[in-house]
Motif scaffolding. Structure first.
Motif, PDB file in Angstrom:
ATOM      1  N   MET A  97       0.854  -1.178   0.000  1.00  0.00           N
ATOM      2  CA  MET A  97       0.000   0.000   0.000  1.00  0.00           C
ATOM      3  C   MET A  97       0.895   1.235   0.000  1.00  0.00           C
ATOM      4  O   MET A  97       1.920   1.275   0.679  1.00  0.00           O
ATOM      5  N   PRO A  98       0.541   2.264  -0.795  1.00  0.00           N
ATOM      6  CA  PRO A  98       1.367   3.468  -0.836  1.00  0.00           C
ATOM      7  C   PRO A  98       1.223   4.275   0.446  1.00  0.00           C
ATOM      8  O   PRO A  98       0.167   4.262   1.087  1.00  0.00           O
ATOM      9  N   THR A  99       2.267   4.985   0.820  1.00  0.00           N
ATOM     10  CA  THR A  99       2.210   5.824   2.007  1.00  0.00           C
ATOM     11  C   THR A  99       3.201   6.967   1.903  1.00  0.00           C
ATOM     12  O   THR A  99       4.236   6.858   1.253  1.00  0.00           O
ATOM     13  N   VAL A 100       2.837   8.056   2.540  1.00  0.00           N
ATOM     14  CA  VAL A 100       3.760   9.150   2.850  1.00  0.00           C
ATOM     15  C   VAL A 100       3.756   9.224   4.369  1.00  0.00           C
ATOM     16  O   VAL A 100       2.778   9.658   4.974  1.00  0.00           O
ATOM     17  N   LEU A 101       4.804   8.748   4.987  1.00  0.00           N
ATOM     18  CA  LEU A 101       4.795   8.544   6.434  1.00  0.00           C
ATOM     19  C   LEU A 101       4.467   9.809   7.205  1.00  0.00           C
ATOM     20  O   LEU A 101       3.726   9.775   8.190  1.00  0.00           O
ATOM     21  N   ALA A 102       5.016  10.954   6.798  1.00  0.00           N
ATOM     22  CA  ALA A 102       4.780  12.198   7.527  1.00  0.00           C
ATOM     23  C   ALA A 102       3.308  12.599   7.521  1.00  0.00           C
ATOM     24  O   ALA A 102       2.836  13.259   8.443  1.00  0.00           O
ATOM     25  N   GLU A 103       2.580  12.177   6.503  1.00  0.00           N
ATOM     26  CA  GLU A 103       1.165  12.524   6.393  1.00  0.00           C
ATOM     27  C   GLU A 103       0.253  11.473   7.010  1.00  0.00           C
ATOM     28  O   GLU A 103      -0.824  11.803   7.525  1.00  0.00           O
ATOM     29  N   HIS A 104       0.663  10.216   6.974  1.00  0.00           N
ATOM     30  CA  HIS A 104      -0.251   9.125   7.309  1.00  0.00           C
ATOM     31  C   HIS A 104      -0.074   8.544   8.705  1.00  0.00           C
ATOM     32  O   HIS A 104      -1.026   7.997   9.270  1.00  0.00           O
ATOM     33  N   PHE A 105       1.142   8.605   9.262  1.00  0.00           N
ATOM     34  CA  PHE A 105       1.400   7.954  10.547  1.00  0.00           C
ATOM     35  C   PHE A 105       2.190   8.865  11.479  1.00  0.00           C
ATOM     36  O   PHE A 105       3.050   9.623  11.046  1.00  0.00           O
ATOM     37  N   ASP A 106       1.888   8.753  12.763  1.00  0.00           N
ATOM     38  CA  ASP A 106       2.619   9.481  13.797  1.00  0.00           C
ATOM     39  C   ASP A 106       3.727   8.631  14.403  1.00  0.00           C
ATOM     40  O   ASP A 106       4.654   9.154  15.021  1.00  0.00           O
ATOM     41  N   GLY A 107       3.615   7.331  14.250  1.00  0.00           N
ATOM     42  CA  GLY A 107       4.620   6.418  14.765  1.00  0.00           C
ATOM     43  C   GLY A 107       4.505   5.092  14.046  1.00  0.00           C
ATOM     44  O   GLY A 107       3.512   4.809  13.363  1.00  0.00           O
ATOM     45  N   ILE A 108       5.549   4.278  14.170  1.00  0.00           N
ATOM     46  CA  ILE A 108       5.529   2.952  13.560  1.00  0.00           C
ATOM     47  C   ILE A 108       6.151   1.947  14.528  1.00  0.00           C
ATOM     48  O   ILE A 108       7.079   2.265  15.270  1.00  0.00           O
ATOM     49  N   ALA A 109       5.604   0.756  14.525  1.00  0.00           N
ATOM     50  CA  ALA A 109       6.183  -0.371  15.253  1.00  0.00           C
ATOM     51  C   ALA A 109       6.588  -1.411  14.215  1.00  0.00           C
ATOM     52  O   ALA A 109       5.929  -1.555  13.179  1.00  0.00           O
ATOM     53  N   PHE A 110       7.673  -2.117  14.499  1.00  0.00           N
ATOM     54  CA  PHE A 110       8.201  -3.057  13.506  1.00  0.00           C
ATOM     55  C   PHE A 110       8.523  -4.392  14.155  1.00  0.00           C
ATOM     56  O   PHE A 110       9.134  -4.446  15.224  1.00  0.00           O
ATOM     57  N   VAL A 111       8.087  -5.464  13.500  1.00  0.00           N
ATOM     58  CA  VAL A 111       8.397  -6.832  13.903  1.00  0.00           C
ATOM     59  C   VAL A 111       9.174  -7.472  12.758  1.00  0.00           C
ATOM     60  O   VAL A 111       8.655  -7.575  11.641  1.00  0.00           O
ATOM     61  N   PRO A 112      10.408  -7.909  12.968  1.00  0.00           N
ATOM     62  CA  PRO A 112      11.209  -8.444  11.859  1.00  0.00           C
ATOM     63  C   PRO A 112      10.587  -9.660  11.179  1.00  0.00           C
ATOM     64  O   PRO A 112      10.636  -9.777   9.959  1.00  0.00           O
ATOM     65  N   GLU A 113      10.006 -10.561  11.956  1.00  0.00           N
ATOM     66  CA  GLU A 113       9.435 -11.780  11.376  1.00  0.00           C
ATOM     67  C   GLU A 113       8.183 -12.168  12.125  1.00  0.00           C
ATOM     68  O   GLU A 113       8.136 -12.103  13.366  1.00  0.00           O
ATOM     69  N   VAL A 114       7.159 -12.567  11.381  1.00  0.00           N
ATOM     70  CA  VAL A 114       5.881 -12.938  11.984  1.00  0.00           C
ATOM     71  C   VAL A 114       5.525 -14.372  11.613  1.00  0.00           C
ATOM     72  O   VAL A 114       6.040 -14.936  10.636  1.00  0.00           O
ATOM     73  N   THR A 115       4.650 -14.952  12.414  1.00  0.00           N
ATOM     74  CA  THR A 115       4.131 -16.291  12.160  1.00  0.00           C
ATOM     75  C   THR A 115       2.620 -16.212  12.029  1.00  0.00           C
ATOM     76  O   THR A 115       1.995 -15.262  12.500  1.00  0.00           O
ATOM     77  N   ALA A 116       2.050 -17.224  11.403  1.00  0.00           N
ATOM     78  CA  ALA A 116       0.601 -17.220  11.189  1.00  0.00           C
ATOM     79  C   ALA A 116      -0.136 -17.392  12.509  1.00  0.00           C
ATOM     80  O   ALA A 116       0.280 -18.157  13.388  1.00  0.00           O
ATOM     81  N   SER A 117      -1.219 -16.657  12.675  1.00  0.00           N
ATOM     82  CA  SER A 117      -2.028 -16.764  13.886  1.00  0.00           C
ATOM     83  C   SER A 117      -2.790 -18.085  13.896  1.00  0.00           C
ATOM     84  O   SER A 117      -3.020 -18.709  12.848  1.00  0.00           O
ATOM     85  N   THR A 118      -3.205 -18.496  15.073  1.00  0.00           N
ATOM     86  CA  THR A 118      -3.983 -19.729  15.248  1.00  0.00           C
ATOM     87  C   THR A 118      -5.421 -19.372  15.581  1.00  0.00           C
ATOM     88  O   THR A 118      -5.675 -18.705  16.594  1.00  0.00           O
ATOM     89  N   PRO A 119      -6.385 -19.773  14.764  1.00  0.00           N
ATOM     90  CA  PRO A 119      -7.788 -19.435  15.037  1.00  0.00           C
ATOM     91  C   PRO A 119      -8.263 -20.055  16.353  1.00  0.00           C
ATOM     92  O   PRO A 119      -7.854 -21.159  16.708  1.00  0.00           O
ATOM     93  N   LEU A 120      -9.113 -19.322  17.055  1.00  0.00           N
ATOM     94  CA  LEU A 120      -9.685 -19.857  18.305  1.00  0.00           C
ATOM     95  C   LEU A 120     -10.811 -20.823  17.986  1.00  0.00           C
ATOM     96  O   LEU A 120     -11.469 -20.720  16.991  1.00  0.00           O
TER      97      LEU A 120
END
Length: 262
Positions: free
Chosen positions: A239-262
């Motif tokens: 998705m396109p973004t201009v960070l200064a316009e769209h977000f005040d902060g960002i969090a980053f996770v280097p690697e993710v795994t698939a969630s497990t449905p309840l």
């Protein structure tokens, strides 16, 4: 040392700035200053089906409640799912922007809002023509709304697969995997270079070099996947973004795994 990603030194001004401002999840104290006066925090996610996004937002919510006195959690979900969550939390039964405003009728209320990055951002949803929820919240509440995008470098997520443009509701979600893409215009590539672990960066406050101001104002791209993903082209899901316009902060996770449905 040259960087294959950005064609410059690994310690260029943007990388230095990001690294210096990266907050560990174990110590979010700098967020106290960043969130001073904020009554609504949008906690985003790049996918709906990654385990680590739930974990990092739980940690952020813990900080918001215990350290900053936030009172309410609002979640992007269908009505039936929301009632189920409320039953679990409360031990009993019981327009998103307007709903947030109702929650804020209490002057002591502070709201954490869980939703996709495309909803909490202060722009048009995923670069289209439809204004995102975060844009409305920003227009109504100004600096009292803080949009925090949550991104990932690589890994797996669950989503429904579109086949020939259609989704069969009888088929369960499947697991998709994407690698880290090291291209200059990809936000996640820059974040992965700046800091190797999970971290949060405030983009709103504090001094910044001219190179950082330019970067934050440039058209960039970030990964974004909804509930439905195309079978063959999903690795191109940005998705396109201009960070200064769209977000005040960002969090980053280097690697993710698939969630497990309840």
């Amino acid at each position: 040392m040259r960087s294959a990603v950005f064609g410059t030194t690994a310690e260029d001004p943007v990388t230095q700035w990001l690294r210096a401002r990266a907050m560990s999840l174990d110590d979010l104290t700098p967020l106290r200053i960043a969130l001073n006066g904020v009554r609504v925090v949008g906690l985003g996610e790049a996918t709906h089906g990654s385990r680590e996004f739930f974990l990092i937002r739980h940690r952020l919510l813990e900080f918001l409640v215990e350290e900053l006195g936030f009172t309410t959690l609002a979640v992007e979900a269908g009505a039936s799912a929301s009632r189920a969550v409320d039953d679990y939390v409360q031990g009993g039964s019981g327009d998103p922007v307007d709903a947030v405003d109702l929650l804020l009728a209490d002057p002591d209320a502070r709201v954490a809002l869980w939703a996709h990055n495309g909803h909490v951002m202060k722009g048009a949803h995923s670069g289209g023509s439809v204004p995102a929820m975060g844009l409305h919240l920003g227009q109504r509440h100004g600096e009292a709304y803080y949009a925090l995008g949550v991104l990932f470098g690589a890994g797996r997520f669950r989503a429904r697969r579109a086949r020939f443009g259609k989704v069969d509701p009888a088929r369960p979600p499947v697991t998709f995997r994407v690698p880290l893409v090291r291209r200059p215009a990809i936000v996640e590539a820059r974040l992965a270079t700046a800091h190797p672990g999970d971290h949060v960066i405030d983009l709103r406050n504090g001094p910044r070099p001219e190179a950082v101001t330019r970067w934050l104002g440039e058209p960039l791209h970030m990964r974004g996947y909804g509930a439905v993903v195309r079978r063959f082209t999903y690795k191109l899901g940005y998705m396109p973004t201009v960070l200064a316009e769209h977000f005040d902060g960002i969090a980053f996770v280097p690697e993710v795994t698939a969630s497990t449905p309840l």
